[in-house]
Design a protein around this motif. Structure first.
Motif, short mmCIF file in Angstrom:
data_model
loop_
_atom_site.label_atom_id
_atom_site.label_comp_id
_atom_site.label_asym_id
_atom_site.label_seq_id
_atom_site.Cartn_x
_atom_site.Cartn_y
_atom_site.Cartn_z
N SER A 68 22.21 18.13 31.76
CA SER A 68 20.82 17.74 32.01
C SER A 68 19.83 18.61 31.24
CB SER A 68 20.50 17.82 33.51
OG SER A 68 21.34 16.97 34.26
N GLY A 76 15.45 21.16 29.61
CA GLY A 76 15.45 19.70 29.71
C GLY A 76 15.79 18.99 28.44
N THR A 78 17.51 16.96 25.39
CA THR A 78 18.26 15.72 25.52
C THR A 78 19.53 15.66 24.69
OG1 THR A 78 16.87 14.74 23.79
CG2 THR A 78 16.18 14.39 26.07
N CYS A 111 22.91 12.82 36.25
CA CYS A 111 22.00 13.28 35.20
C CYS A 111 20.85 12.30 35.03
CB CYS A 111 22.76 13.45 33.89
SG CYS A 111 21.75 14.01 32.51
N ARG A 115 16.90 13.15 35.27
CA ARG A 115 16.01 12.94 34.13
C ARG A 115 14.89 11.97 34.48
NH1 ARG A 115 17.34 15.85 30.14
NH2 ARG A 115 15.38 15.16 29.24
N LEU A 119 12.55 15.19 34.98
CA LEU A 119 12.54 15.80 33.65
C LEU A 119 11.76 14.97 32.64
CD1 LEU A 119 16.24 17.04 33.53
CD2 LEU A 119 14.19 18.40 33.96
#
Length: 295
Positions: A68, A76, A78, A111, A115, A119
């Motif tokens: 994550s 955070g 990606t 996850c 997100r 996030l």
């Protein structure tokens, strides 16, 4: 379901020197993760003591935090999720492969929950996005860029460099990777020994030493350095050198938001893990009753 899961994790510079027989390994440019079962690898002698070791649902939590982006320098980020998906497509056969596939699917599901709910709107959340930001906001935005590196980090940054008003050249030491990266992008490539600077902006995404090339930089050149630990003692004062640490510290506008999210995520992660444990207990003949996975 994950009560016997065993995970070992390291970000140390010597992590590539170690391995664990029969464990499933996942390596990125930032970390190494070994996934196993506590009934086989509870206290392995093959790994040094500074490696992080987690068992059961705490091991699951560690993996979830990693994919994550909660363990990343860029909070955070990606890219690590896509690296995880790519590696966990190549699973071993037999029972352990099925075990890892279920683990992968659970982690991706959780996850996505993190997100989508917590996030978002945290500023730049990819290394490529950071590179694009600095290149675009430069006093004289460069038209030509050199990307150093052929690994996963370089591969993730590359698409962000390929704008219609920029020319990108990839420079590295692995000819096969150079050919691959140039084939999937609108870029040219050169082996390190065949390349010489020509006034381009530099984006460093590999642990190379650039001391021998510094005197060939043009005054005012922009250098974006994504290495956590640069190998050179210093850079010329007449260029625009931006270290990875400087890039991270520039994200001040989202610092307070990030701090609040980190605090909030502690309880969110607790709840997700509790749900996973309850889910396992609802299975009459649960995974814990199965014989040890076959490696």
């Amino acid at each position: 379901m994950w009560s016997t899961l065993q995970v070992f994790h390291s970000e140390s510079s010597d992590r590539d020197l170690y391995s664990l027989p029969d464990a499933f390994s996942w390596k990125t440019c930032m970390r190494t993760v070994l996934v196993s079962d506590s009934r086989i690898h509870s206290n392995p002698e093959d790994l040094p003591s500074h490696w992080e070791s987690k068992t059961g649902y705490e091991a699951y939590r560690l993996l979830l935090e990693i994919i994550s982006g909660l363990k990343s320098k860029l909070f955070g980020e990606t890219e690590v999720l896509s690296q995880f998906k790519q590696r966990f497509q190549e699973l071993p056969d037999l029972a352990f492969g099925d075990y890892l596939a279920k683990l992968r699917d659970n982690l991706i599901e959780d996850c996505r929950t993190l997100r989508s709910g917590y996030l978002q709107n945290l500023g730049e959340q990819s290394y490529g996005g950071l590179a694009d930001k600095y290149l675009s906001e430069a006093t004289n935005p460069p038209k030509e860029i050199i990307l150093f590196g052929t690994g996963q980090l370089a591969e993730k940054i590359l698409p962000w460099l390929s704008h219609s008003n920029r020319k990108t050249k990839i420079v590295g030491r692995n000819p096969n990777r150079l050919e691959f990266l140039s084939s999937v992008s609108d870029s040219t490539s050169h082996l390190m020994e065949d390349w010489s600077p020509n006034g381009e902006a530099w984006v460093i995404a590999a642990p190379m030493d650039f001391s021998a090339w510094m005197d060939k930089l043009t005054p005012g050149n922009l250098v974006l350095d994504f290495r956590e630990e640069p190998l050179e003692e210093s850079w010329p004062s007449d260029i625009v050198y931006i270290s990875f640490a400087e890039m991270l510290s520039s994200l001040k506008e989202t610092e307070e938001r990030t701090r609040k999210v980190k605090e909030e995520l502690k309880s969110v992660l607790d709840e997700l893990l509790e749900e996973r444990e309850l889910e396992a207990h609802q299975i009459v003949f649960g995974w814990d009753d199965l014989p040890c996975p076959t490696f």
